[in-house]
Each structure stands twice: as structure tokens, then as C-alpha cells.
Design a protein around this motif. Structure first.
Motif: not given
Length: 434
Positions: A141, A145, A158, A162, A206
Motif C-alpha cells: 500500500a 497517505w 491505510v 488493507s 491508496m
């Protein structure tokens, strides 16, 4: 983001851990107290210096012995508490690891390979790698972010997203493993690939995606599971075929025993008749009886030969036009005294029409001829997986050529199948058509 600490339950592993530490502190305080008592005893002994030396020595020894015993007890309890602390710490580590894996959707369940001895080592190694990557490396990822300008909040978002997508991927992989059949391997691998592609699409913003290494591990799990399922199916098929072979052998032996008993009874009947004719002096009648006895003796010899020679029997070529078409034949062998009994059994085996017989060739080595026929038609097998299925893509005429080459001569061979019921069914179907 601060996390709320949940209240501890009675079965929480932290509670025994806290109690162990409290006990250790109590023991340390007790040792300190004993040392203070020893010091006071020494002061008392100095004060009581006027006492006889023997009494003072006894008092000192008693105090020393009590201190030694208390110290030994305290050390033993301390060692036991340290062991409990280590055990509890290990339980905490295992619990934390299980929680991490469950967050990623990796659970311990009864795997289809759990009881497969030949696959247990490979399965254990594969599952260890899957668990290791599930804790880190299974999902890739973005790292930069941010949420509301906060990199920390961005990392949390994130990470949580995930985990959610990884749980979905692992759930699909586990379902595919549990319901996998050998013939479904390609479709299962394709489906898991589509799931990975969907996750990459959903997490595109993302840059969240399933790593190729982790996907390969789950595909490998599907492959070894399918391999095991295929071998299991083959083993079951071999067992079924072996049971069928044994049943056939029993039928053959029972048939031979019945025929031998019938011939023995018939021979005794003609022997008695011969004796009676000879007693009456009927020469012509006795000659006829003698000739019949010779025929029975020949039949008995044939039956005994068939019973002793397991390779002797009939090679048959049969077809079923209505069930399989005009370019499929079945080539096998039977040791039955009446080979048509075997053909009739096959006709009753869940096929819409009876089999037609093209050839019934008796040979002292029917097993060998059958094997050679199968070898010559090996590239035309209908079932390429199960070699015990004796159907081949060949016309009756082609089978005749191969059989003639192996036997040298054929007394009878019908190239055109009668297929009476099939042809009648076609005729009636045409008549019904308006």
C-alpha cells in the motif's frame, strides 16, 4: 488516535501475570523481614552474653536453621513464579500473534490436507509462510497517505483498509481450498486471481494490492490440495475397480464350480447307464454311452484348464451406438464360461441401450492380447486419466484389423452393430415428429 483499554476479564492472561508479580513482591518482603529478625537475634545474643555458651550456640543454630529453611522456600517459590511468568508471557505472545492473524483473516481450521501424511510437511511449511506474510508483506500500500493533513491518521486508514481487503482475499482463498475438486483447479486459480484484481481496483486510490509473493503462496496451496484430491480420487477408483475385479473373480469361480459339479453329476449318471447297458449286453447302447462319457470328460478337462489358467478367457470387442456413437468401442476380456454373461452385465450398467458384440475371441493368453490391444490404441483412449476404463475412439472395423494382427485368424467378427433398440427408437422419434 488513543485506544480505549477494555476492562480485564477473569480469564484474561494479564490477571495471572499480575498475581505472580504481586506474590514475588510479598516473598521479597518476607526475606527482608527475616533478615531483620536475624539482626535482632544477633543483638539479643550479644545482650545475653551472660548466658552459658552452649545455650547461646544452640539458639544461634536454631535461628540459622530457620533462616536457611525460609530462604530455600523463598527461592523455590521464586523459581516457580519465574516459570509461571515465562509461561504467561509466552501465552500473551501467542494470543497477540493469533489476534494479528485473525485481523488479516488467517484462521486455523481443519485443512483438507490435515490427514494427508505425504502432504503434511509441505502443508506445514506453506502455512508457516502464509502466516508470516499475513503479519507483514501480504498487502502492499501507499506510505505517504495523509488524512486531514495528518500522516499518522493516514497510516491508520491505510492499515485498516488493507486489513479489510486482506480478510476478504483470505476468506475467498479458504473457501476455494475447502470446496476444491481436482477438475476445478484452473477455475479456482482464475477466481482467486480475479479477487486479487478486484482488490487492486478497490484500493487503487491508496495503491493497496495483494503482493505477488503472497498470491503465489495461496495458489500453491490450491495446487497441492488439488493434487491430493486427485490422488485420493484415483485411490478410491482403484479400490472400486479392485472390488469389481474380486467380484468378477468370485463369479467366475462360482460358475466354474457349478459347471464342474454339473458335469460330475452328469458323468455319474452316464456311467451308471453304461454299467447297466453292459450288464444287459447292449453293445450299441454301451458304445453310445461311452462316446457321451468321453465328451463329458473333455468338458471336465476344459473346465479344469480354465480354473487353473487365469490368463485364459475371451477377448471381446463391443460397442454401443446409441450411447457412445459409431466411433467408440470397448475392448476387454472375461474368464466367464459364458462370456455373454459379462456383456449382459455391462448392458445393465446405466446405459440407455444394450451393447452389441463384434467379437468374442477365446485365447489361452486373453490377458496378453487384451493388453496389446490397449497398447496399440493407447493414443485413442476416451479416458486419459483412468487407464482401467477400456473405451477407445475407434470403429469396429479398426478394432478388427488390430485384433486380426494379434490373433492371426478370426472365425467370426461382425463389423456392423445391430443396435436394434437404438434404431427402433430413432424410427419412432421420426414418426412422432409432425
Amino acid at each position: 488516535m488513543p485506544q480505549t483499554v477494555p476492562p480485564q476479564r477473569a480469564d484474561d492472561p494479564e490477571i495471572p501475570l499480575f498475581g505472580a508479580r504481586t506474590k514475588a513482591r510479598e516473598l521479597a518482603a518476607e526475606v527482608t523481614h527475616l533478615r531483620a529478625e536475624l539482626e535482632r537475634a544477633r543483638l539479643e545474643m550479644n545482650r545475653l552474653g551472660v548466658l552459658p555458651a552452649i545455650e547461646l550456640e544452640q539458639y544461634r543454630e536454631r535461628l540459622t536453621r530457620e533462616i536457611t529453611e525460609q530462604t530455600a522456600t523463598a527461592q523455590a517459590q521464586k523459581a516457580d513464579l519465574e516459570r509461571q511468568l515465562r509461561d504467561l508471557s509466552q501465552q500473551v505472545v501467542v494470543t497477540e500473534e493469533a489476534a494479528l492473524l485473525q485481523e488479516a483473516g488467517v484462521y486455523d481450521y481443519r485443512h483438507p490436507l490435515s490427514d494427508a501424511v505425504a502432504y503434511q510437511s509441505a502443508l506445514a511449511g506453506l502455512q508457516a509462510k502464509i502466516k508470516s506474510m499475513a503479519k507483514g508483506g501480504a498487502v502492499l500500500a501507499a506510505t505517504g497517505w495523509t488524512v486531514n493533513g495528518s500522516a499518522a491518521e493516514g497510516r491508520v486508514m491505510v492499515r485498516d483498509f488493507s486489513k479489510l481487503l486482506l480478510r476478504a482475499y483470505n476468506a475467498e482463498a479458504d473457501n476455494l481450498v475447502r470446496g476444491l475438486k481436482p477438475y476445478k483447479l484452473d477455475s479456482a486459480v482464475e477466481r482467486l486471481g480475479k479477487v486479487a484484481a478486484t482488490i487492486a481496483k478497490l484500493g487503487k486510490t491508496m495503491h493497496i494490492r495483494i503482493s505477488e509473493d503472497y498470491h503465489r503462496l495461496r495458489v500453491r496451496e490450491l495446487e497441492i490440495t488439488a493434487d491430493y484430491q486427485a490422488k485420493l480420487a484415483e485411490e478410491k477408483e482403484r479400490e472400486r475397480e479392485e472390488k469389481a475385479r474380486l467380484r468378477e473373480e468370485r463369479r467366475v469361480q462360482q460358475e466354474i464350480d457349478r459347471e464342474r459339479a454339473r458335469l460330475d453329476k452328469e458323468r455319474q449318471h452316464y456311467a451308471n447307464a453304461l454299467a447297466a447297458l453292459q450288464a444287459k449286453g447292449d453293445v450299441d447302447g454301451a458304445a453310445q454311452m461311452q462316446e457321451r462319457l468321453l465328451q463329458i470328460d473333455t468338458a471336465i478337462e476344459d473346465v479344469d484348464y480354465r480354473a487353473a489358467n487365469v490368463r485364459a478367457g475371451y477377448v471381446y470387442v463391443i460397442s454401443n451406438l446409441g450411447a457412445f456413437g459409431e466411433k467408440v468401442v470397448k475392448i476387454g476380456m472375461t474368464r466367464r464360461l459364458d462370456p455373454l454373461d459379462r456383456v449382459r452385465e455391462l448392458s445393465d450398467a446405466s446405459v440407455p441401450f444394450n451393447f452389441d458384440v463384434h467379437a468374442l475371441f477365446f485365447s489361452e493368453d486373453a490377458v496378453g492380447i487384451e493388453a496389446k490391444m490397449h497398447t496399440r490404441l493407447a493414443d485413442r483412449r476416451v479416458n486419459l486419466i483412468n487407464q482401467r476404463r477400456e473405451f477407445f475412439y475407434a470403429t469396429p472395423q479398426e478394432a478388427k484389423e488390430y485384433l486380426l494382427e494379434l490373433t492371426g485368424s478370426l472365425l467370426q467378427y461382425d463389423e456392423i452393430p445391430e443396435a436394434l433398440e437404438y434404431r427402433q427408437s430413432l424410427t419412432q422419434a421420426k414418426e412422432r415428429t409432425p
